[in-house]
Design an enzyme around this catalytic site. Structure first.
Site, PDB file in Angstrom:
ATOM      1  N   THR A 207      41.942  47.205  37.310  1.00 39.05           N
ATOM      2  CA  THR A 207      41.481  47.408  38.683  1.00 39.05           C
ATOM      3  C   THR A 207      41.164  46.083  39.358  1.00 39.05           C
ATOM      4  OG1 THR A 207      39.166  47.635  37.983  1.00 39.05           O
ATOM      5  CG2 THR A 207      40.476  49.654  38.163  1.00 39.05           C
ATOM      6  N   GLU A 256      36.532  49.797  43.429  1.00 37.20           N
ATOM      7  CA  GLU A 256      37.585  49.312  42.540  1.00 37.20           C
ATOM      8  C   GLU A 256      38.888  50.040  42.851  1.00 37.20           C
ATOM      9  OE1 GLU A 256      35.647  48.610  38.295  1.00 37.20           O
ATOM     10  OE2 GLU A 256      35.011  50.529  39.138  1.00 37.20           O
TER      11      GLU A 256
END
Length: 323
Positions: A207, A256
């Site tokens: 991420t 994220e």
């Protein structure tokens, strides 16, 4: 597009005659766009420039800072949207107490001096000291100023008024699909990619962790979202998580994004995250295995929903083009 960022600059500018859309335009949502596009149509028919007179700060930021609402877009995005709408002159000035103290008459005289010949306004917008200037005043007094008034009623989506307040509420509740319908585009958050805990890569879902760049932006309800990420001129479908990662405890709130079909290094880059649909709320998992299985299911769901949504949008666009 000519950008004017202060009253002094406006007073000194040599501008061609224009039709001006007036408003805070803090979301540039579909209702705002209707006011601007109505004014644009009049401007083009009468060979005038299209001006938008708006504010780079929310009025409450100056008048009652403790009541300032969360922002739906930053100034950079606002200017970009105005370019896309075909605005010729953007007056985007800070809202100050001095400006708020000007009477409606002084404000309208300022516009006339700047070459404004017509004003576009929504039914709920007010201007001048005490908010005494509004569409009713304009309709009653417009001949005094030599102005044509272009008023627009409040727009509704599924019986709900399209307003920045309702959009903020929808985002806060995680109803980003409704927010998208009222905005006329996905809600977007701009951020800079910073180093995180690097857990995502070990779980098979690397991420990009965002440090938000727009101050006081509206933060959506915690959960997992289907979205997209703009990196430069490229756009990638993505799975987005907003929350504090309860499975790992003692985490601060973060945003994220896991980009699909992307292989590269984003550290230090500015990206824009669009939120399309909320998949689920945030959960705490008793094991990493259960978390990974859920992420795999989330990924399938996100890809499926984004594909369906893109197909629906393409279908609607094709229908409009046939008319």
């Amino acid at each position: 597009m000519k950008l004017i960022t202060s009253l002094e600059e406006l007073n000194n500018a040599q501008l061609l005659p224009s039709a001006a859309a007036l408003g805070t335009f803090d979301g540039v949502h579909r209702g705002h766009q209707e006011v601007i596009l109505t004014t644009k149509e009049y401007a083009r028919q009468h060979h005038l420039q299209l001006m938008v007179f708006t504010f780079s700060t929310h009025p409450l930021a100056s008048l009652k800072p403790e009541l300032e609402p969360a922002r739906l877009l930053d100034n950079e995005a606002k200017v970009h949207l105005m370019v896309e709408l075909g605005v010729d002159i953007l007056v985007n000035i800070p809202f100050t107490k001095e400006l708020a103290a000007r009477s409606a008459d002084e404000f309208l005289s300022l516009l006339v001096k700047a070459g404004v010949r017509a004003v576009g306004i929504g039914d709920n917008f007010s201007f001048g000291a005490g908010g005494r200037g509004n569409v009713h005043l304009l309709k009653a007094e417009h001949t005094r100023y030599g102005l044509t008034v272009l008023s627009r009623p409040l727009l509704k989506v599924d019986s709900m008024v399209v307003s920045s307040t309702n959009i903020r509420r929808a985002i806060k509740e995680g109803r980003v699909a409704l927010a998208r319908e009222m905005l006329g585009r996905p809600y977007e958050i701009r951020g800079k990619v910073v180093s995180g805990d690097h857990r995502g890569r070990s779980l098979g879902f690397p991420t990009a962790n965002l440090k938000l760049l727009g101050t006081h932006m509206a933060i959506p309800a915690f959960g997992v979202y289907a979205g997209s990420v703009k990196v430069g001129k490229q756009r990638y479908d993505a799975m987005v998580n907003v929350g504090d990662n309860p499975t790992f405890a003692n985490q601060e709130t973060r945003l994220e994004v896991h980009l699909f079909n992307f292989d590269g290094n984003l550290y230090g880059q500015e990206i824009r995250v669009e939120l399309w649909l909320r998949i689920r709320g945030e959960k705490k998992f008793s094991s990493l295995e259960k978390l990974i299985r859920q992420l795999q299911e989330d990924e399938k769901m996100v890809k499926s929903l984004l594909a369906s949504e893109k197909a629906r949008i393409a279908q609607e666009k094709a229908k409009k083009e046939q008319k």
